[in-house]
Write a protein that holds these residues in place. Structure first.
Motif, PDB file in Angstrom:
ATOM      1  N   ASP A 210      30.665  51.022  37.252  1.00  0.00           N
ATOM      2  CA  ASP A 210      29.919  49.961  37.943  1.00  0.00           C
ATOM      3  C   ASP A 210      30.536  48.585  37.682  1.00  0.00           C
ATOM      4  O   ASP A 210      30.599  47.736  38.583  1.00  0.00           O
ATOM      5  N   SER A 211      31.001  48.364  36.466  1.00  0.00           N
ATOM      6  CA  SER A 211      31.609  47.074  36.134  1.00  0.00           C
ATOM      7  C   SER A 211      32.930  46.884  36.874  1.00  0.00           C
ATOM      8  O   SER A 211      33.262  45.771  37.302  1.00  0.00           O
ATOM      9  N   PHE A 212      33.680  47.978  37.025  1.00  0.00           N
ATOM     10  CA  PHE A 212      34.937  47.865  37.773  1.00  0.00           C
ATOM     11  C   PHE A 212      34.660  47.568  39.253  1.00  0.00           C
ATOM     12  O   PHE A 212      35.382  46.787  39.881  1.00  0.00           O
ATOM     13  N   LYS A 213      33.605  48.179  39.796  1.00  0.00           N
ATOM     14  CA  LYS A 213      33.220  47.870  41.178  1.00  0.00           C
ATOM     15  C   LYS A 213      32.853  46.393  41.310  1.00  0.00           C
ATOM     16  O   LYS A 213      33.205  45.730  42.299  1.00  0.00           O
ATOM     17  N   GLU A 214      32.137  45.874  40.314  1.00  0.00           N
ATOM     18  CA  GLU A 214      31.776  44.454  40.325  1.00  0.00           C
ATOM     19  C   GLU A 214      33.021  43.572  40.268  1.00  0.00           C
ATOM     20  O   GLU A 214      33.085  42.523  40.915  1.00  0.00           O
ATOM     21  N   LEU A 215      34.013  44.014  39.501  1.00  0.00           N
ATOM     22  CA  LEU A 215      35.258  43.248  39.402  1.00  0.00           C
ATOM     23  C   LEU A 215      35.999  43.234  40.735  1.00  0.00           C
ATOM     24  O   LEU A 215      36.491  42.180  41.164  1.00  0.00           O
ATOM     25  N   THR A 216      36.081  44.391  41.389  1.00  0.00           N
ATOM     26  CA  THR A 216      36.774  44.433  42.685  1.00  0.00           C
ATOM     27  C   THR A 216      36.044  43.598  43.724  1.00  0.00           C
ATOM     28  O   THR A 216      36.677  42.942  44.564  1.00  0.00           O
ATOM     29  N   GLN A 217      34.705  43.614  43.675  1.00  0.00           N
ATOM     30  CA  GLN A 217      33.927  42.785  44.597  1.00  0.00           C
ATOM     31  C   GLN A 217      34.130  41.301  44.313  1.00  0.00           C
ATOM     32  O   GLN A 217      34.219  40.478  45.227  1.00  0.00           O
ATOM     33  N   LEU A 218      34.221  40.966  43.025  1.00  0.00           N
ATOM     34  CA  LEU A 218      34.475  39.576  42.635  1.00  0.00           C
ATOM     35  C   LEU A 218      35.794  39.090  43.221  1.00  0.00           C
ATOM     36  O   LEU A 218      35.868  37.996  43.799  1.00  0.00           O
ATOM     37  N   LEU A 219      36.831  39.893  43.092  1.00  0.00           N
ATOM     38  CA  LEU A 219      38.148  39.511  43.600  1.00  0.00           C
ATOM     39  C   LEU A 219      38.175  39.504  45.126  1.00  0.00           C
ATOM     40  O   LEU A 219      38.869  38.688  45.734  1.00  0.00           O
ATOM     41  N   ALA A 220      37.394  40.406  45.738  1.00  0.00           N
ATOM     42  CA  ALA A 220      37.345  40.449  47.200  1.00  0.00           C
ATOM     43  C   ALA A 220      36.613  39.238  47.769  1.00  0.00           C
ATOM     44  O   ALA A 220      36.993  38.706  48.823  1.00  0.00           O
ATOM     45  N   ASN A 221      35.586  38.792  47.074  1.00  0.00           N
ATOM     46  CA  ASN A 221      34.748  37.694  47.581  1.00  0.00           C
ATOM     47  C   ASN A 221      35.281  36.305  47.226  1.00  0.00           C
ATOM     48  O   ASN A 221      34.939  35.327  47.883  1.00  0.00           O
TER      49      ASN A 221
END
Length: 283
Positions: A210-221
């Motif tokens: 879940d934290s890695f998904k949050e990281l990818t979303q952070l970089l995407a946004n």
């Protein structure tokens, strides 16, 4: 008279069965309730309710403990209590895995301890630290020829065969220079942890995924953050090969250069820290 005794025996037996059923049901309900409670705690705090169990701790031999003390810097940074947990986990990891030497290499205590300590370091914030996708660890003296892509490798992880393969020479080099953000052992174990977190659904694997998904979303946004990261060349180019290499490289960087990482990219650093639940040894 015989019929009355038979009914009484049946009634007594029935009561025992009902009693056992009620106890089992209560245990199941309690277990489910605790899991739901912890899940709520995890969602709020992004970490497990507890990590280490302070009882039934395994011990290392005096020789193995000396190897940790003299050759593994992370261990020396821990508090005495955490050092005891670390020793237990290293001993447990050694017992759980099969270590096999290749090309005439004889597996030594030093190899078992340092390789296991690397895995334990990365999962020290996890409750389940065994990395179930690894069953065997093959150790070569130096670079080896891999049939996977018919090329020479320093290390590789094969989830289908549940094997981790390492060049001992290159593994040691990774710790000889602990500030260059390149460490073979950390890199390969990071791959194993990442894939294991996708396969398993225990608390720590869930937090990691879940934290890695949050990281990818952070970089995407945050386009400015993404551009800044790439333009800075802070991570070596290999990190942008795919998501698996990106995870491995940021974990290498996190372990070897935490202060610089935190200063350069605090948001990415914090997500990496959250992934690993790293709240000790100055991290």
């Amino acid at each position: 008279m015989a019929g009355i005794i038979l009914v009484e025996q049946f009634t007594s037996g029935g009561r025992i069965i009902v009693g056992v059923f009620v106890v089992v049901l209560c245990v199941m309900i309690l277990n489910f309730t605790l899991k739901m409670f912890e899940m709520g705690y995890v969602l709020r705090n992004k970490r497990p309710f507890y990590v280490h169990k302070p009882f039934f701790l395994k011990s290392l031999s005096s020789t193995q403990k000396r190897i940790l003390m003299t050759q593994f810097k992370f261990y020396k940074k821990l508090t005495p209590k955490h050092q005891r947990y670390f020793e237990h986990r290293v001993a447990s990891f050694i017992s759980d895995k099969v270590f096999l030497g290749r090309d005439g290499l004889v597996v030594t205590d030093e190899m078992k301890v340092l390789i296991s300590a690397t895995a334990v370091m990365l999962t020290f914030g996890f409750r389940d630290f065994y990395i179930g996708l690894i069953d065997k660890i093959f150790i070569y003296p130096d670079e080896f020829y891999s049939l996977t892509n018919e090329n020479y490798h320093k290390g590789e992880f094969n989830p289908k065969l549940e094997t981790l393969v390492l060049s001992w020479e290159d593994f040691k080099k990774g710790f000889d220079n602990d500030t260059d953000k390149i460490n073979l052992g950390i890199h390969e174990f990071a791959h194993a942890i990442h894939l294991n977190s996708i396969k398993e659904r225990d608390v720590s694997s869930t937090i990691f995924s879940d934290s890695f998904k949050e990281l990818t979303q952070l970089l995407a946004n945050k386009e400015h953050l993404r551009k800044s990261l790439i333009e800075s060349q802070y991570f070596r180019e290999y990190a942008y090969t795919n998501q698996y290499e990106f995870v491995a490289v940021i974990i290498e960087t996190f372990i070897e250069s935490p202060s610089e990482f935190r200063s350069q990219f605090p948001e990415i650093y914090n997500k990496t820290k959250q992934m690993l639940n790293f709240n000790f040894a100055g991290y």
